[in-house]
Design a protein around this motif. Structure first.
Motif, PDB file in Angstrom:
ATOM      1  N   ARG A  90       0.842  -1.205   0.000  1.00 47.32           N
ATOM      2  CA  ARG A  90       0.000   0.000   0.000  1.00 47.32           C
ATOM      3  C   ARG A  90       0.879   1.257   0.000  1.00 47.32           C
ATOM      4  O   ARG A  90       0.598   2.230  -0.711  1.00 47.32           O
ATOM      5  CB  ARG A  90      -0.923  -0.005   1.211  1.00 47.32           C
ATOM      6  CG  ARG A  90      -1.809   1.242   1.313  1.00 47.32           C
ATOM      7  CD  ARG A  90      -2.739   1.210   2.499  1.00 47.32           C
ATOM      8  NE  ARG A  90      -3.818   0.241   2.296  1.00 47.32           N
ATOM      9  CZ  ARG A  90      -3.886  -0.946   2.868  1.00 47.32           C
ATOM     10  NH1 ARG A  90      -2.920  -1.328   3.710  1.00 47.32           N
ATOM     11  NH2 ARG A  90      -4.887  -1.770   2.625  1.00 47.32           N
ATOM     12  N   GLN A  94       0.395   3.152  -3.446  1.00 47.71           N
ATOM     13  CA  GLN A  94      -0.592   4.200  -3.238  1.00 47.71           C
ATOM     14  C   GLN A  94       0.064   5.519  -2.829  1.00 47.71           C
ATOM     15  O   GLN A  94      -0.183   6.553  -3.449  1.00 47.71           O
ATOM     16  CB  GLN A  94      -1.593   3.756  -2.166  1.00 47.71           C
ATOM     17  CG  GLN A  94      -2.801   4.665  -1.998  1.00 47.71           C
ATOM     18  CD  GLN A  94      -3.771   4.101  -0.963  1.00 47.71           C
ATOM     19  OE1 GLN A  94      -3.518   4.189   0.246  1.00 47.71           O
ATOM     20  NE2 GLN A  94      -4.854   3.501  -1.421  1.00 47.71           N
ATOM     21  N   ASP A  97       3.616   5.954  -5.293  1.00 44.42           N
ATOM     22  CA  ASP A  97       3.471   5.281  -6.581  1.00 44.42           C
ATOM     23  C   ASP A  97       4.398   5.856  -7.647  1.00 44.42           C
ATOM     24  O   ASP A  97       5.011   5.110  -8.419  1.00 44.42           O
ATOM     25  CB  ASP A  97       2.008   5.374  -7.034  1.00 44.42           C
ATOM     26  CG  ASP A  97       1.736   4.593  -8.302  1.00 44.42           C
ATOM     27  OD1 ASP A  97       2.320   3.498  -8.456  1.00 44.42           O
ATOM     28  OD2 ASP A  97       0.958   5.062  -9.137  1.00 44.42           O
ATOM     29  N   ARG A 427      -9.495  -4.841  -7.868  1.00 48.04           N
ATOM     30  CA  ARG A 427      -9.312  -3.687  -8.749  1.00 48.04           C
ATOM     31  C   ARG A 427      -8.197  -2.740  -8.307  1.00 48.04           C
ATOM     32  O   ARG A 427      -8.100  -1.625  -8.813  1.00 48.04           O
ATOM     33  CB  ARG A 427     -10.626  -2.918  -8.883  1.00 48.04           C
ATOM     34  CG  ARG A 427     -11.754  -3.751  -9.475  1.00 48.04           C
ATOM     35  CD  ARG A 427     -13.092  -3.041  -9.343  1.00 48.04           C
ATOM     36  NE  ARG A 427     -14.188  -3.940  -9.596  1.00 48.04           N
ATOM     37  CZ  ARG A 427     -14.871  -4.015 -10.745  1.00 48.04           C
ATOM     38  NH1 ARG A 427     -14.554  -3.214 -11.735  1.00 48.04           N
ATOM     39  NH2 ARG A 427     -15.868  -4.854 -10.901  1.00 48.04           N
ATOM     40  N   ARG A 429      -7.537  -1.566  -5.140  1.00 48.54           N
ATOM     41  CA  ARG A 429      -7.776  -0.709  -3.970  1.00 48.54           C
ATOM     42  C   ARG A 429      -7.522  -1.441  -2.654  1.00 48.54           C
ATOM     43  O   ARG A 429      -7.284  -0.821  -1.626  1.00 48.54           O
ATOM     44  CB  ARG A 429      -9.213  -0.183  -3.996  1.00 48.54           C
ATOM     45  CG  ARG A 429      -9.536   0.708  -5.179  1.00 48.54           C
ATOM     46  CD  ARG A 429     -10.938   1.269  -5.071  1.00 48.54           C
ATOM     47  NE  ARG A 429     -11.956   0.235  -5.173  1.00 48.54           N
ATOM     48  CZ  ARG A 429     -12.544  -0.126  -6.305  1.00 48.54           C
ATOM     49  NH1 ARG A 429     -12.197   0.480  -7.429  1.00 48.54           N
ATOM     50  NH2 ARG A 429     -13.469  -1.058  -6.325  1.00 48.54           N
ATOM     51  N   ASP A 430      -7.597  -2.777  -2.692  1.00 47.76           N
ATOM     52  CA  ASP A 430      -7.407  -3.596  -1.498  1.00 47.76           C
ATOM     53  C   ASP A 430      -6.089  -4.353  -1.644  1.00 47.76           C
ATOM     54  O   ASP A 430      -5.988  -5.276  -2.454  1.00 47.76           O
ATOM     55  CB  ASP A 430      -8.579  -4.569  -1.333  1.00 47.76           C
ATOM     56  CG  ASP A 430      -9.913  -3.842  -1.246  1.00 47.76           C
ATOM     57  OD1 ASP A 430     -10.063  -3.013  -0.342  1.00 47.76           O
ATOM     58  OD2 ASP A 430     -10.792  -4.096  -2.098  1.00 47.76           O
ATOM     59  N   ILE A 434      -4.107  -7.974  -4.863  1.00 53.08           N
ATOM     60  CA  ILE A 434      -3.782  -7.111  -6.003  1.00 53.08           C
ATOM     61  C   ILE A 434      -3.170  -7.922  -7.154  1.00 53.08           C
ATOM     62  O   ILE A 434      -2.053  -7.653  -7.595  1.00 53.08           O
ATOM     63  CB  ILE A 434      -2.839  -5.963  -5.593  1.00 53.08           C
ATOM     64  CG1 ILE A 434      -1.632  -6.476  -4.775  1.00 53.08           C
ATOM     65  CG2 ILE A 434      -3.598  -4.887  -4.823  1.00 53.08           C
ATOM     66  CD1 ILE A 434      -0.565  -5.413  -4.556  1.00 53.08           C
ATOM     67  N   ALA A 438      -1.503  -2.290  -8.899  1.00 55.86           N
ATOM     68  CA  ALA A 438      -2.231  -1.130  -8.379  1.00 55.86           C
ATOM     69  C   ALA A 438      -1.512   0.126  -8.837  1.00 55.86           C
ATOM     70  O   ALA A 438      -0.402   0.071  -9.369  1.00 55.86           O
ATOM     71  CB  ALA A 438      -2.307  -1.176  -6.850  1.00 55.86           C
TER      72      ALA A 438
END
Length: 513
Positions: A90, A94, A97, A427, A429-430, A434, A438
């Motif tokens: 993450r 996220q 990135d 998709r 987000r989780d 993944i 992502a």
């Protein structure tokens, strides 16, 4: 031959000196202030290459249990950082990135400068990469385009059912992965070129499938040049000199492009497929896309869009055959919601929660790309208190994340019920799940895959009952993996389709008309 070995020895000696100098630098005070991720101690020259094994995703998962969820290894000359937890994934995908969005480009992909035209390998900060992503979204993967091409997907699934029906009539087993691959191959070729690349009525398309599988295997297997760039001069394994698989596929697509250009000269021959739209785009926006981009787009789509989805359907079918209770529950849901033997529409998937749980569980346990596509950092980056050094290759072990006992109860057991009351999705987000990646480099084909995979699997389950070929008990089904850039079954799944009573408005009856 003597010259070859002399050159190789000289390169290795030079590399030994470089390694010693690098180790000396690492001991200097200026570098001591950096807190590097933990990892196993590297041996001279080879570093930690001896720890790879023939299943690197498993080897790295075991090492992460000891060294931690962010781990540094020295693979030859290349520093490699392996991420094995959803929390750090993450952070990388996220929150940071952009700095992790470059690609680590294998030497094999650099043949004929393929990486300079491919959306898979171009830097995400380049205008060319952004233009190609826009092209893919505008002409192929937008909601409107996918809705408009739904009739093609329906037709190709009909052909899959007819093929299985013929096998059922003679009691012959179906190569599940091969049949699904052929279906996807023809779906993509009809979407792009308005023609089949494989005969849907026979077991054809094998040569194309073999080419794609070999590319994925070569991209995943250790290549000494990738670990010791100095060896590029001699290419000791010959992968660059003798690997013409990219070239073969590009020749196929360039031939189709040339054929279409000739047809376009005839005023009465106008296609409405993706290829025609892309050629028109080269005429209207020549600075953004040219014919070489089109051929590379085709290669990217066919390699990534056939192998990964066929693998996940094959793994899902294997797990279902291994657990007859799961098959019974899935077929009962399909019979109740759709009607036994009836066609499954893409819109129906939302009403099939157990089928969706099976797909998610298959992605968890058998992610198509166990390390995703390798990334690279172009500068020192701080992550969770550690410094990822400039030039490091970054692997995200989604295979290990999917089997993390702190995230999943009984992680080695295929249990779709774990997603029954879960909102986790694939998709991007989780970060516990993944399989498509992502962030900005998430797989562009995700919108098509999440439409096709459940419909193909649901159709196979709703149209036939299935039996493993031979006298193999379900619990004894071979589930060994074959490692590459994608994760395939070592031994292809072969199962016999058993005929179901077909209602008058059933899918099979329509397909046979």
């Amino acid at each position: 031959m003597d010259y070859y070995y002399t050159t190789l020895l000289a390169l290795l000696l030079a590399w030994t000196l470089i390694q010693g100098f690098t180790l000396l630098l690492a001991l200097l005070p200026t570098n001591r202030s950096r807190k590097l991720p933990p990892g196993p101690f590297p041996l001279p020259i080879i570093g930690n290459l001896h720890l790879l094994g023939n299943q690197p995703h498993e080897s790295f998962a075991r090492l992460a249990n000891f060294h931690g969820p962010i781990m540094r290894l020295k693979l030859g000359q290349i520093t490699t950082v392996v991420i094995s937890s959803s929390d750090i994934a993450r952070q990388v995908f996220q929150k940071q990135d952009l700095v992790f969005s470059s690609r680590s480009i294998p030497d094999m992909v650099q043949t004929d400068n393929f990486h300079m035209f491919s959306v898979s390998w171009l830097p995400s900060v380049s205008p060319q990469w952004r233009n190609l992503r826009k092209v893919l979204n505008a002409y192929i993967f937008s909601v409107n385009k996918l809705d408009a091409s739904q009739h093609l997907r329906y037709k190709k699934i009909q052909e899959l059912v007819v093929y299985c029906q013929r096998s059922s009539q003679i009691g012959e087993a179906v190569d599940i992965g091969g049949a699904i691959f052929r279906t996807l191959l023809n779906l993509l070729s009809n979407t792009l070129f308005s023609k089949d690349l494989a005969d849907p009525n026979v077991n054809s398309g094998k040569e194309f499938k073999d080419l794609v599988e070999e590319i994925m295997m070569d991209l995943g297997k250790p290549n000494l040049v990738d670990y010791f760039p100095l060896l590029k001069i001699v290419d000791p394994q010959g992968l660059r000199r003798y690997n013409s698989r990219f070239g073969k596929l590009l020749n196929i697509f360039n031939g189709m492009i040339s054929e279409r250009l000739e047809l376009r000269k005839l005023q009465n021959d106008q296609k409405t497929d993706v290829l025609d739209a892309l050629i028109t785009a080269t005429e209207q926006r020549p600075k953004e896309i040219d014919l070489k981009h089109i051929a590379t787009i085709c290669l990217d789509l066919f390699v990534a869009g056939t192998d990964t989805s066929s693998n996940i359907v094959e793994w899902a079918m294997a797990e279902i055959l291994k657990a007859p209770k799961i098959m019974k529950i899935a077929q009962a849901e399909l019979a109740e919601v759709i009607g036994e033997g009836k066609a499954i529409d893409e819109a129906d998937v939302a009403r099939l929660p157990y089928l969706q749980c099976i797909i998610k569980e298959a992605f968890r346990l058998h992610p198509p790309a166990p390390f995703l596509v390798p990334r690279k950092v172009e500068q020192d980056v701080e992550v969770c208190g550690y410094t990822v050094p400039k030039g490091s290759k970054v692997l995200t072990n989604v295979w290990a994340i999917g089997r993390d006992p702190t995230l999943w109860e009984d992680p080695l057991i295929f249990n779709p019920d774990r997603f029954k009351d879960s909102k986790l999705d694939v998709r991007g987000r989780d970060f516990e799940l993944i399989p498509f990646g992502a962030g900005r480099r998430i797989c562009p084909g995700l919108p098509l895959a999440i439409r096709m995979v459940p419909v193909m699997l649901g159709t196979l389950l709703n149209t036939f009952k299935w039996k493993i070929e031979g006298d193999i008990a379900p619990k004894d089904l071979d589930m060994q993996e074959k490692f590459g850039l994608t994760l395939a079954k070592l031994r292809p799944l072969r199962a016999i389709p058993l005929h179901l009573p077909t209602p008058k408005d059933g899918f099979l009856e329509k397909a046979m008309d």
